[in-house]
Write a protein that holds these residues in place. Sequence first.
Motif, PDB file in Angstrom:
ATOM      1  N   VAL A   1       0.851  -1.192   0.000  1.00 14.79           N
ATOM      2  CA  VAL A   1       0.000   0.000   0.000  1.00 14.79           C
ATOM      3  C   VAL A   1       0.886   1.241   0.000  1.00 14.79           C
ATOM      4  CG1 VAL A   1      -0.195  -0.120   2.531  1.00 14.79           C
ATOM      5  CG2 VAL A   1      -1.852   1.234   1.221  1.00 14.79           C
ATOM      6  N   TYR A   2       0.522   2.215  -0.815  1.00 19.03           N
ATOM      7  CA  TYR A   2       1.345   3.412  -0.950  1.00 19.03           C
ATOM      8  C   TYR A   2       1.116   4.401   0.193  1.00 19.03           C
ATOM      9  CZ  TYR A   2       2.518   1.836  -5.649  1.00 19.03           C
ATOM     10  OH  TYR A   2       2.974   1.109  -6.714  1.00 19.03           O
TER      11      TYR A   2
ATOM     12  N   SER B   1      -6.496  -2.186  -6.738  1.00 22.35           N
ATOM     13  CA  SER B   1      -7.566  -1.190  -6.762  1.00 22.35           C
ATOM     14  C   SER B   1      -7.691  -0.616  -8.160  1.00 22.35           C
ATOM     15  CB  SER B   1      -7.273  -0.070  -5.760  1.00 22.35           C
ATOM     16  OG  SER B   1      -6.044   0.564  -6.075  1.00 22.35           O
ATOM     17  N   ALA B   2      -8.922  -0.370  -8.592  1.00 19.07           N
ATOM     18  CA  ALA B   2      -9.149   0.208  -9.919  1.00 19.07           C
ATOM     19  C   ALA B   2     -10.314   1.180  -9.865  1.00 19.07           C
ATOM     20  CB  ALA B   2      -9.428  -0.893 -10.946  1.00 19.07           C
ATOM     21  N   ILE B   3     -10.338   2.062 -10.833  1.00 20.74           N
ATOM     22  CA  ILE B   3     -11.392   3.071 -10.904  1.00 20.74           C
ATOM     23  C   ILE B   3     -11.835   3.215 -12.359  1.00 20.74           C
ATOM     24  CG2 ILE B   3      -9.778   5.017 -11.186  1.00 20.74           C
ATOM     25  CD1 ILE B   3     -11.627   6.609  -9.284  1.00 20.74           C
ATOM     26  N   GLN B   4     -13.102   3.479 -12.549  1.00 21.65           N
ATOM     27  CA  GLN B   4     -13.632   3.588 -13.907  1.00 21.65           C
ATOM     28  C   GLN B   4     -13.239   4.918 -14.541  1.00 21.65           C
ATOM     29  OE1 GLN B   4     -17.865   2.872 -14.163  1.00 21.65           O
ATOM     30  NE2 GLN B   4     -18.027   3.815 -16.174  1.00 21.65           N
ATOM     31  N   TYR B   5     -12.948   4.882 -15.847  1.00 25.01           N
ATOM     32  CA  TYR B   5     -12.677   6.120 -16.566  1.00 25.01           C
ATOM     33  C   TYR B   5     -13.923   7.002 -16.542  1.00 25.01           C
ATOM     34  CZ  TYR B   5      -8.241   4.559 -18.601  1.00 25.01           C
ATOM     35  OH  TYR B   5      -6.930   4.159 -18.782  1.00 25.01           O
ATOM     36  N   ASP B   6     -13.723   8.296 -16.343  1.00 26.25           N
ATOM     37  CA  ASP B   6     -14.852   9.227 -16.299  1.00 26.25           C
ATOM     38  C   ASP B   6     -15.585   9.308 -17.624  1.00 26.25           C
ATOM     39  OD1 ASP B   6     -14.555   9.916 -13.657  1.00 26.25           O
ATOM     40  OD2 ASP B   6     -13.220  11.590 -14.064  1.00 26.25           O
TER      41      ASP B   6
ATOM     42  N   ALA C   1      -3.864   2.780  -8.320  1.00 23.36           N
ATOM     43  CA  ALA C   1      -2.546   2.965  -7.669  1.00 23.36           C
ATOM     44  C   ALA C   1      -2.656   3.212  -6.168  1.00 23.36           C
ATOM     45  CB  ALA C   1      -1.783   4.098  -8.339  1.00 23.36           C
ATOM     46  N   GLN C   2      -3.469   2.411  -5.503  1.00 27.47           N
ATOM     47  CA  GLN C   2      -3.604   2.503  -4.054  1.00 27.47           C
ATOM     48  C   GLN C   2      -2.965   1.305  -3.351  1.00 27.47           C
ATOM     49  OE1 GLN C   2      -5.485   5.433  -2.665  1.00 27.47           O
ATOM     50  NE2 GLN C   2      -4.797   5.830  -4.757  1.00 27.47           N
TER      51      GLN C   2
END
Length: 232
Positions: free
Chosen positions: A108-109, A136-141, A178-179
Amino acid sequence: MKVKKLNIAIIPARYGSKRIKHKNIKKFITKPIILYVIDLLKKTKFFDLIVVSSDNKRILNIAKQGGANYLINRPKELANDKADTRSVILHSISELEKKFELKKIFCVYPTSVFLTKKIIKNALELEKRTKNYVFSAIQYDHPIQRSFTKNYKNIKLNNPKKIFSRTQDLKKNYHDAAQFYLASKEKWTKSKSIICNEASFVELTKFEAMDIDNLDDWKFAEILYKNKNNFN
């Protein structure tokens, strides 16, 4: 007697940072940013050891005072801009294996201040089911199918056939938030790629992850954190 294998949280915290000076120990609202992550890891009680890997004594001292259980002096060749996360974790594993039996490794950063106990729990449960990397991932806006690049005179559509498609007709796309990265010790040592077809991810919202890359990001992260946590 059977030796217990430990679940380890490793925080890679190098000293150098070009855009934000001393980023990993810079004061975030009330204290060095790395201490928020250490505090969270301690409160979850999910990990047997909280480890900090760094090339800098000041960072290691702050981490120790903040409750880190184990400190690793990272060699200079693993503390530059070209050093990748997996190589840093492999070095930590080799150092830890001199004293401990390792089970799961949670990287973890230091700037992952928006992580929560629930997110980490979900990641641990997902890794238990899949036996593979979890990140961890996040959807493109905005749909990447309608993206384009720019050259000297004009633009170039990346996917011309999709440029007029409705948003609801396009597949969702995600990127690494990137978490954190989680896997068994064996997976870290044997699998060369963290993000691969076999990996799984925990989806985060824009309020649960932020890439703090420059001072504007830092200021915005402080505002968001204050609002989420009712700071005065």
